[in-house]
Design an enzyme around this catalytic site. Structure first.
Site, PDB file in Angstrom:
ATOM      1  N   HIS A  83       0.648  -1.165  -0.002  1.00 34.56           N
ATOM      2  CA  HIS A  83      -0.286  -0.102   0.132  1.00 34.56           C
ATOM      3  C   HIS A  83       0.928   1.038   0.046  1.00 34.56           C
ATOM      4  CE1 HIS A  83      -3.527  -2.291   0.507  1.00 34.56           C
ATOM      5  NE2 HIS A  83      -3.400  -2.826   1.449  1.00 34.56           N
ATOM      6  N   CYS A 113       0.491   2.505  -4.719  1.00 36.94           N
ATOM      7  CA  CYS A 113      -0.218   3.827  -5.115  1.00 36.94           C
ATOM      8  C   CYS A 113       0.367   4.817  -4.841  1.00 36.94           C
ATOM      9  CB  CYS A 113      -1.600   3.805  -4.189  1.00 36.94           C
ATOM     10  SG  CYS A 113      -2.674   2.551  -4.835  1.00 36.94           S
TER      11      CYS A 113
END
Length: 191
Positions: free
Chosen positions: A14, A69
């Site tokens: 993440h 991301c």
């Protein structure tokens, strides 16, 4: 580490963004990675740069894959390769270092990076596209590798735009290698 050493860092997980209190980021945000124990805090691009980029001496090469991301400038490297115009562009507030660091990011800072599943389980779309590109052509140029990664992502239906950033400018028409082609420091100012 010393001259001639080659290193590899891969993060597939993440990523996020937090406000940049120092005012150095063009978009006002620091990119972050969120390790499994991130409840102890996200790791900002400033911390990553200070920990694994800045300390490298000239003559050391670090290849990085940031498959998360908001990873475009996840290492705060000063040069981004603009594939469409075929040139390196220096950041507005560049953070220069002595070592040779090349980072492949899953997407631009403003984008999310997709996950994929398959016969080997779940993983990041950039990682899978990177590996597929090298399986298809084990000796691509850096430019061809980026083109192949981009097309692999498009074929899978992903809109994310991978990025390549570096601490040193170099000839993207040279053959990609984890171990060869170490660029000596050409940055006149460090920091």
């Amino acid at each position: 580490v010393s001259e001639g050493d080659v290193l590899f860092f891969h993060f597939s997980g993440h990523g996020s963004q937090v406000p940049d209190s120092a005012g150095m980021e063009e978009d006002g945000l620091n990119e972050t990675i969120l390790p499994l124990d991130y409840h102890k805090g996200q790791i900002t691009d400033d911390v990553i740069w200070a920990s694994i980029v800045y300390p490298l001496p000239s003559g050391v090469k670090l290849t990085v894959i940031m498959d998360c991301c908001h990873s475009g400038t996840g290492l705060d490297l000063p040069f981004e390769y603009k594939h469409k115009c075929g040139r390196w562009v220096e950041d507005t507030n560049p953070a220069h270092s002595k070592g040779h660091v090349v980072s492949f990011s899953g997407c631009e800072d403003s984008q999310t990076s997709a996950d994929v599943t398959g016969k080997f389980g779940a993983g990041g779309a950039l990682t899978r596209s990177f590996l597929s590109a090298l399986q298809h052509n084990p000796t691509p140029t850096y430019s061809d590798l980026m083109t192949s990664i981009y097309h692999q992502l498009r074929r899978q239906g992903f809109s994310q735009r991978p990025e390549m950033t570096s601490s040193q400018t170099f000839d993207v028409n040279s053959v990609f290698s984890f171990v060869e082609g170490i660029q000596p420091n050409k940055n006149k100012v460090i920091g």
